[in-house]
Design an enzyme around this catalytic site. Sequence first.
Site, short mmCIF file in Angstrom:
data_model
loop_
_atom_site.label_atom_id
_atom_site.label_comp_id
_atom_site.label_asym_id
_atom_site.label_seq_id
_atom_site.Cartn_x
_atom_site.Cartn_y
_atom_site.Cartn_z
N PHE A 284 -2.73 -23.65 -4.36
CA PHE A 284 -1.82 -23.20 -3.30
C PHE A 284 -2.69 -22.75 -2.13
O PHE A 284 -3.48 -21.82 -2.27
CB PHE A 284 -0.92 -22.05 -3.76
CG PHE A 284 0.20 -21.79 -2.80
CD1 PHE A 284 1.48 -22.29 -3.04
CD2 PHE A 284 -0.02 -21.08 -1.62
CE1 PHE A 284 2.51 -22.09 -2.12
CE2 PHE A 284 1.01 -20.89 -0.70
CZ PHE A 284 2.27 -21.39 -0.96
N ASP B 266 -11.00 -20.36 -0.93
CA ASP B 266 -9.77 -19.72 -0.47
C ASP B 266 -9.62 -18.42 -1.25
O ASP B 266 -9.24 -18.42 -2.41
CB ASP B 266 -8.59 -20.67 -0.72
CG ASP B 266 -7.26 -20.06 -0.28
OD1 ASP B 266 -7.19 -18.82 -0.15
OD2 ASP B 266 -6.29 -20.82 -0.10
N LYS C 101 -3.92 -11.89 3.70
CA LYS C 101 -3.10 -10.96 2.90
C LYS C 101 -3.54 -9.49 2.96
O LYS C 101 -3.11 -8.76 3.83
CB LYS C 101 -3.02 -11.46 1.46
CG LYS C 101 -2.25 -12.80 1.38
CD LYS C 101 -1.77 -13.10 0.01
CE LYS C 101 -1.16 -14.49 -0.11
NZ LYS C 101 0.26 -14.53 0.19
C1 LIG Z 1 -4.43 -18.75 -2.21
C2 LIG Z 1 -3.59 -18.80 -0.97
N1 LIG Z 1 -4.05 -19.43 0.11
C3 LIG Z 1 -3.34 -19.48 1.25
C4 LIG Z 1 -2.09 -18.92 1.34
C5 LIG Z 1 -1.32 -18.99 2.61
O1 LIG Z 1 -1.25 -17.73 3.19
P1 LIG Z 1 -0.10 -17.37 4.25
O2 LIG Z 1 1.18 -17.26 3.50
O3 LIG Z 1 -0.54 -16.07 4.84
O4 LIG Z 1 -0.06 -18.45 5.25
C6 LIG Z 1 -1.55 -18.27 0.23
C7 LIG Z 1 -0.21 -17.67 0.29
O5 LIG Z 1 0.37 -17.25 -0.68
C8 LIG Z 1 -2.32 -18.22 -0.96
O6 LIG Z 1 -1.86 -17.62 -2.06
#
Ligand SMILES: Cc1ncc(COP(=O)(O)O)c(C=O)c1O
Length: 452
Positions: A143, A229, A258
């Site tokens: 994700f 990530d 986050k």
């Molecule tokens: C591992 C990971 N990367 C990227 C994102 C995307 O972040 P955002 O919702 O702030 O765009 C998320 C969102 O849940 C995530 O869990």
Amino acid sequence: MGRSSLATQDLYAESVNPQWVRLLDLLGMNVRYERCEGCELFAEDGTRYLDFLSGYCVHNTGHNHPYIVEALKQELDRSGPAMLQSHVPELAGELAQRLCALAGGGLTRAFFCSSGSEGVEAAIKFSRAATRRDGLLFCEGAFHGLTCGALSLMDNPFWSEGFGPMLAGTKAVPFNDLDALEEQLRTRKYAAFFVEPVQSEAGIRVPSPGYLGEAQQLCRRYGTLLVLDEVQTGMFRTGRFLAAHHFGVNPDIVVLAKALSGGLVPVGAVLMNEQIGDAVYSTLQRAIVHTSTFSENGLAMRAGLATLDVLEEENLGERATRLGEQLRASLNAALGQYEMFAEARGLGLLSGIEFRAPSKLAPRLSLQAFRAIHPAMFGQVLVMRLFREQKILTQMCGNNFMVLKAAPPLVADETSFNTFVEAVERVVSEMHSSTAFWTEPLLLARRAVNIG
Ligand SMILES: Cc1ncc(COP(=O)(O)O)c(C=O)c1O
């Protein structure tokens, strides 16, 4: 619910997203929260809920931490330059220095943004600029966010269906599989390999100890950048500042978001080494080749700085390590007797409780019936029961509906952990002994059809 809150909800349903309100109503989770503090959520009717979701790892410092709130108030009161787009935002330099020092490993530059997805988009562009290659590798089950570039790095069609073509040249490899990775890297067409050090939405999947280190070596050998990530795993969620630090790996790019916000002001950061920064902002003409209006704004930078203060001063990483291990040990001890419990696993305070199909025919058929109605039905019943009966907020993993997530704020006290373990055990016990657990989803499905 009072008349005024109903009216407020009507406005939301009419003008924002009616389906979200319907879904919360259907699950019996449409609660109006009045006050949120630490790991507690207080509803209008006085009910107290324990937050074991943390807004998907946003609230590492707890809800409305007084130190962060105060720092933001002071930032507003000083009437400093905000979003001028015509000056050097000094707080951004300060935050970049602190993030890079904590990250270590040659990461010396930061690009700021306002969400995880935006960070992933930047990492896509930056890795292409630095390598002059287009291809992008990612892991099955990943994700990375819901903008088109980030979505192109996710293989679950649920998220991308109906939104037209995604980026070309992306390829999924199985997580934790070095042979599959090398087979792709060998083609030398990939700018970057994007990976979550612990896959969150795929089911809190912790890689084998050597995986990320070896992946890094392979990436170096074939000229591909390693992009971690750490949007969920970063900011001490797993006990260390970056989950990468558990695995002794030095990524070329790290994406954070986050929890950097302190749960209050959106802020993301892309950390990179100097060569990558120089490849993007290579000449005077390209000084603003990748920017964003809200990037580097004072309130966001102050939120990031104050969040780091709290995480470091309250030693929340060490706490996450200690309490996370205790939590998983307690869960494994309490749930081990139940057939449908597979295991509790994770790192720091990012844990997953995995369930599996039972061997007895009756519940096995019920589980199959739920899945036929909706793949998430079983998990949603679990979440609903934990919420409505046990007053615990949590969720299933977004790409794995058999894994329940436990990610409380890192400030949660030990009593909350005991409450959580007892609550989960009560629900799991019902799952194994009560027919109501299995009939409820069918009623839920009927309600969904009737109001659909
Ligand atoms: C591992 C990971 N990367 C990227 C994102 C995307 O972040 P955002 O919702 O702030 O765009 C998320 C969102 O849940 C995530 O869990």
